[in-house]
Scaffold this motif. Structure first.
Motif, short mmCIF file in Angstrom:
data_model
loop_
_atom_site.label_atom_id
_atom_site.label_comp_id
_atom_site.label_asym_id
_atom_site.label_seq_id
_atom_site.Cartn_x
_atom_site.Cartn_y
_atom_site.Cartn_z
N LEU A 44 0.94 -1.31 0.06
CA LEU A 44 0.00 -0.16 -0.04
C LEU A 44 0.91 1.09 -0.02
O LEU A 44 1.56 1.03 0.48
N GLU A 45 0.56 2.35 -0.75
CA GLU A 45 1.43 3.34 -1.27
C GLU A 45 0.18 5.27 -0.57
O GLU A 45 -0.55 5.36 -1.30
N PRO A 46 -0.47 4.99 0.43
CA PRO A 46 -0.62 5.79 1.17
C PRO A 46 -0.47 7.50 0.59
O PRO A 46 0.54 8.13 0.41
N LYS A 47 -1.74 8.50 -0.05
CA LYS A 47 -2.16 8.94 -0.48
C LYS A 47 -1.30 10.25 0.86
O LYS A 47 -1.14 10.03 1.79
N LYS A 48 -1.29 11.23 0.43
CA LYS A 48 -1.30 12.66 0.99
C LYS A 48 -2.69 13.05 1.88
O LYS A 48 -3.41 12.40 1.64
N LYS A 49 -1.71 12.77 3.54
CA LYS A 49 -2.84 13.19 4.58
C LYS A 49 -3.73 14.40 4.10
O LYS A 49 -5.56 14.34 4.07
N TYR A 50 -3.44 16.01 3.72
CA TYR A 50 -3.85 16.67 3.56
C TYR A 50 -4.14 17.02 1.74
O TYR A 50 -3.82 16.77 1.38
N SER A 51 -5.19 17.33 1.83
CA SER A 51 -5.28 18.07 0.15
C SER A 51 -6.22 19.17 -0.20
O SER A 51 -7.46 19.39 0.45
N LEU A 52 -6.08 19.79 -0.73
CA LEU A 52 -6.74 21.10 -0.45
C LEU A 52 -7.06 21.76 -1.87
O LEU A 52 -6.71 21.41 -2.97
N SER A 53 -8.45 22.20 -2.15
CA SER A 53 -9.15 22.79 -3.44
C SER A 53 -9.71 24.01 -3.15
O SER A 53 -9.92 24.88 -2.10
N PHE A 54 -9.59 24.80 -4.81
CA PHE A 54 -9.88 25.96 -4.66
C PHE A 54 -11.59 26.10 -5.89
O PHE A 54 -11.24 25.27 -7.03
N ASP A 55 -11.99 26.78 -5.70
CA ASP A 55 -13.41 26.67 -6.49
C ASP A 55 -14.29 27.92 -6.77
O ASP A 55 -15.13 28.32 -6.41
N PRO A 56 -13.15 29.31 -7.23
CA PRO A 56 -13.99 30.63 -7.45
C PRO A 56 -14.43 31.12 -9.31
O PRO A 56 -14.78 29.78 -9.77
N GLU A 57 -15.81 31.55 -9.54
CA GLU A 57 -17.02 31.72 -9.79
C GLU A 57 -17.33 33.04 -10.43
O GLU A 57 -17.24 33.44 -9.00
N ILE A 58 -17.83 33.19 -11.00
CA ILE A 58 -18.30 34.91 -11.23
C ILE A 58 -19.68 34.27 -12.56
O ILE A 58 -19.48 33.08 -13.02
N ASN A 59 -20.82 34.84 -11.70
CA ASN A 59 -22.08 34.15 -12.32
C ASN A 59 -22.52 34.97 -12.51
O ASN A 59 -22.87 36.47 -12.07
N THR A 60 -24.40 34.92 -13.60
CA THR A 60 -25.55 36.17 -13.68
C THR A 60 -26.26 35.16 -13.25
O THR A 60 -26.61 34.06 -13.32
N SER A 61 -27.96 35.64 -12.87
CA SER A 61 -28.44 34.72 -12.60
C SER A 61 -29.97 36.38 -12.91
O SER A 61 -29.94 37.20 -13.19
N ASN A 62 -31.59 35.47 -12.87
CA ASN A 62 -32.29 36.00 -12.78
C ASN A 62 -32.43 37.18 -11.86
O ASN A 62 -33.23 37.74 -11.83
N ILE A 63 -32.26 37.19 -11.07
CA ILE A 63 -31.87 38.38 -8.99
C ILE A 63 -30.82 38.82 -9.08
O ILE A 63 -30.60 40.00 -8.54
N GLN A 64 -29.82 38.63 -10.59
CA GLN A 64 -28.29 39.69 -9.85
C GLN A 64 -27.58 39.95 -11.23
O GLN A 64 -28.09 38.92 -12.18
N THR A 65 -27.62 41.14 -11.19
CA THR A 65 -26.38 41.30 -12.27
C THR A 65 -25.21 40.91 -12.05
O THR A 65 -24.68 40.63 -13.80
N ILE A 66 -24.26 40.54 -11.25
CA ILE A 66 -23.18 39.88 -11.37
C ILE A 66 -23.19 39.38 -9.59
O ILE A 66 -22.64 39.97 -9.18
N GLY A 67 -22.33 38.52 -10.33
CA GLY A 67 -22.55 37.73 -8.65
C GLY A 67 -20.64 36.72 -8.33
O GLY A 67 -20.34 36.59 -9.78
#
Length: 837
Positions: free
Chosen positions: A366-389
């Motif tokens: 067995l080869e263990p994976k790293k104990k910690y992993s970090l992820s990021f998810d930035p987004e820019i969006n528009t919808s029927n209630i906001q001009t930009i978000g």
């Protein structure tokens, strides 16, 4: 017209050649439609020749290309120096060169995108006939005859017909086993009980292949480590047997090949002498010495550093046991379970033979994976209630949290946006915000004070999930804060079945801005305002709205109170009175805080073999019960009820209901990339005890790209009511869909569909007759939509565009429901990812 079509498609067909327009296989006088048999034909017709109304689009695109574009450009332009000079003076030398390159590149694109004409080749036709003979021979028609005819006409077109005469099939008769190894011979009677080669059935070579695989699997799971399919051979005799097949099953001894010799020896059963687990095996520490050794329940665990895992966490994932006979099944289960832990990279299992006692040593690296992993998810969006978000999400995964191979996932999201309804210039530009966090702990076993191994054995890959989350929203809808917690079990009884049990599911939702209800549900406000004007409650052009008040829609609330308290000209017999009453009932339900404490069970059986399988079914069933435990505790503790007669916890009346859903999907492969797909769905949620209605989040809606596509989401129903609410929902739903999918050409696919269904209220506090399901006569209010769709298959997902028409609209008068708005103006256009079901 046909002559024009013929001339067009044979544009690039040379003199003396013929374009194949049709391949037909006729079996004993009947045309064969089975895709498996038609795929035997080597020379397929051009794409679309027998599809898309007989229009071979890709062939026509190819025909647009000029086969000698370089010569044409040279003759018509480049060879004429005056023409070249004029073009250069007009366009410039650079632009002229680009124009020439464009002509060449566009011509190449036409060839790549199109499809060259398929020219009749007699050698390939003969090969196809031979392949057909082999196929029918493999199915038991040993004396079959296959001939072909190529009908060529003066328009350079050819149709090929393959005529198959099967004759009398051969039937399985006797099966005589001849087994060389005594150890295998002794257990063969048990293996033979479930043989796939049944006396009296027609010969099928595939059954022989499947029987080889079955015997091999059983022997490999019975300790015969060195056994393989190559040692199994079938010999059949059909000479003077009156169309009977007499079979000898031969299982040979083991062959051991040395450097200069071959030894033949009987197969024998191998047992596991010991199991060694190397817990930190990787390239970097390959030369390090083992420093930590643990022996736990006959497993030897070795580590070159301090052992990170509790021994039980690893041994629970291993199905290879000391003293057991060798088994491929134990090996594959171990491999799968170790992968499911998501703790290791590519677990490796190796067996080493101990020749002195015919045993095996199993080494698991067995080869263990790293104990910690970090992820990021930035987004820019528009919808029927906001001009930009803008939103930003982040996640932290922590493996082996408590040294038991547990996984802890911590995630959060922060979002800000500018609302479209912002009208205060002094207010902040970004007036919308949402914050949330989630913590999820996954335990790779059933976490329970009781021993569940006999009910849910570990080969079912059981796991426990504990999930906590919180969110807060501002200037989104009514604004709300929510807290939820889930304690659930998940396990897999078989390859096709998935079970999930939410033992506890707690969800608390608090609405923070209920005074803005009519600012969100504007259709309801418009109805109130119109009624108030009609009866003279307000003057024409006035509004039930006062922006000088802290709660600007309080005049609308006051109007509702006056109507219900008979302080207006409306009476209970008026339709407008009922409308106001319904608006008030809906407002009360959608603005109340919710506390849901439920348990649920989900069952799913999916027998789809792979993503290319188009002949399968999926069955899903869910049952949920909410409020039972809280109701029992309230009864036993003699808690007082509120004015409405309901128990409250933390000043919130908890929800009590029973809910169930059934979903069945069936695919039928019609051949030639044609698929007929069906879906049937039924769901009901019945409030009782502490509730007279179901929370909005647990109710059903109809319409949308994955439902009845002739109506937009939330726009259908309930029942025959002609509701103008933004979100129509109810507590009972029926839905049926049928869709035929077909290939147009290449990655382009089409579909025609019919959707039927609706939502109703039943056994709750809604009194509108048009919206309630009273008896089977209410089924006349099932809405029917039909239409067509175009899809493009990107291999990893499908982009879908569907057009739905209202075929039968129950919201219209009974005499005018069929095809009333069946046109493109009133059609609903849906864009979706992947198929609707």
């Amino acid at each position: 017209m046909s002559l024009l079509f013929s001339c067009n498609v044979v544009k690039r067909v040379k003199e003396g050649d013929h374009l194949i327009t049709d391949n037909t296989i006729v079996e004993d006088g009947n045309t064969v439609m089975t895709e498996r048999i038609n795929n035997i034909v080597i020379q397929k017709t051009n794409s679309g020749m027998r599809k898309f109304f007989g229009f071979p689009l890709k062939l026509h695109i190819y025909n647009l290309a000029r086969p000698n574009i370089d010569s044409i450009l040279e003759a018509n332009i480049l060879s004429d120096s005056l023409k070249v000079k004029r073009n250069i003076s007009l366009l410039s030398k650079k632009q002229f060169d680009k124009f020439i390159d464009f002509r060449k590149n566009f011509n190449s694109w036409l060839k790549r995108t199109g499809e060259a004409p398929v020219i009749y080749d007699e050698d390939k036709t003969i090969k196809t006939a031979n392949n057909l003979r082999k196929y029918y021979y493999s199915k038991g028609w040993f004396n079959n005859e296959v001939t072909f005819e190529a009908a060529k006409d003066s328009n350079k077109l050819a149709k090929v017909t393959y005529n198959v005469v099967k004759h009398k099939p051969y039937i399985l008769d006797s099966l005589n086993p001849i087994i060389s190894s005594p150890a295998i011979d002794s257990i063969y009677p048990q293996i033979a009980k479930n043989t796939l080669l049944k006396k009296g059935e027609q010969y099928d070579s595939q059954n022989f292949e499947n029987e080889r695989e079955r015997i091999n699997t059983l022997l490999r799971n019975s300790g015969f480590y060195y056994f393989g399919q190559d040692y199994i051979r079938f010999e059949i005799d059909t000479i003077k047997t009156n169309h009977k097949v007499q079979t000898e099953l031969r299982i040979a001894n083991r062959i051991i090949r040395g450097s200069d010799s071959i030894t033949v020896t009987p197969f024998k059963v191998y047992k596991i002498r010991e199991v060694n687990v190397f817990t930190d095996s990787n390239f970097n520490n390959r030369f390090k010495a083992i420093t930590d050794t643990v022996n736990y329940k006959n497993y030897n665990l070795y580590s070159k550093e301090k052992l990170r895992f509790r021994a039980k966490a690893l041994t629970d994932a291993i199905f290879i046991n000391k003293g057991d006979i060798y088994s491929d099944l134990a090996r594959s289960r171990t491999q799968r379970y170790l992968n499911d832990l998501q703790m290791f990279r590519y677990p490796d299992i190796e067996y080493i033979e101990n020749e002195e006692d015919s045993t095996l040593t199993a080494n698991i690296r067995l080869e263990p994976k790293k104990k910690y992993s970090l992820s990021f998810d930035p987004e820019i969006n528009t919808s029927n209630i906001q001009t930009i978000g803008f939103s930003f999400g982040t996640g932290l995964k922590i493996r082996n949290v408590f040294r038991g191979a547990e996984t802890l996932d911590i995630s959060g999201i922060a979002a800000i946006g500018a609302s479209k309804s912002r009208n205060d210039p002094e207010a902040a530009f970004f007036d919308i915000n949402e914050f949330g966090g989630n913590i999820r702990l996954t335990i790779p076993r059933i976490f329970s004070p009781f021993n569940t191994n006999k009910i849910i054995p570990k080969y079912m890959s059981p796991s426990t999930s504990i999930n906590l989350s919180a969110t807060s929203q501002q200037n989104i809808g009514l604004d709300k804060q929510s807290l939820s917690g889930i304690f659930s079990y998940n396990w897999f009884p078989s390859k096709t079945v998935t079970n999930n049990l939410d033992l506890f599911n707690v969800n608390f939702v608090k609405n923070l801005n209920t005074s803005n209800y009519f600012g969100v549900y504007t259709n309801s406000y418009s109805s109130l305002n119109s009624i108030a004007e009609d009866i003279g409650y307000i003057a024409d052009g006035e509004e039930l709205y006062d922006d000088t008040l802290s709660a600007p829609y309080s005049p609308a609330d006051a109007f509702i109170d006056d109507v219900i308290n008979n302080n207006t000209s409306l009476t209970s017999s008026d339709d407008d009175y009922s409308t106001v009453q319904n608006i008030e009932e809906r407002k009360e339900r959608l603005t109340e805080d919710n506390l849901i404490f439920s348990s649920s069970f989900d069952y799913k059986k999916d027998n789809r073999k792979n993503i290319f399988d188009n002949d399968f079914s999926i069955f899903k069933w869910r049952v949920e019960s909410a409020g039972v435990l809280l109701s029992a505790i309230s009864d036993l503790s003699s808690v007082s009820k509120n004015e409405a007669g309901n128990y409250e916890i933390f000043d919130v009346a908890f929800s009590q209901y029973i809910k169930t859903e059934i979903d069945y999907i069936k695919y039928i492969d019609l051949g030639r990339q044609n698929v007929l797909a069906f879906r049937s769905y039924a769901g009901i949620a019945i409030p009782y005890g502490n509730s007279n209605s179901v929370p909005f989040a647990e109710s059903f809606f109809a319409g949308g790209p994955n439902d009845n596509r002739a109506w937009s989401a939330y726009n259908l129903g309930p029942g025959s009511s002609n509701s103008t609410n933004e979100f129509n929902e109810a507590n009972f739903k029926l839905h049926l869909s049928a869709e035929q999918r077909f290939n147009i050409f290449g990655q382009w696919h089409g579909a025609i569909f019919v959707d039927a269904g609706n939502i109703w209220n039943v056994l709750d506090n809604v009194t509108d007759e048009g919206a309630t399901f009273t008896d089977f006569s209410s089924l006349k209010d099932i809405a029917v939509g039909s239409g067509f769709g175009i899809r493009y298959d990107f291999d990893f997902f499908v982009l879908r565009f569907d057009t739905g028409f209202k075929t039968y609209d129950p919201s219209q008068e009974s005499s005018n429901r069929w095809f009333r708005n069946y046109n493109f103006t009133n059609a609903v256009y849906n864009i979706g990812i992947n198929y609707p079901f």
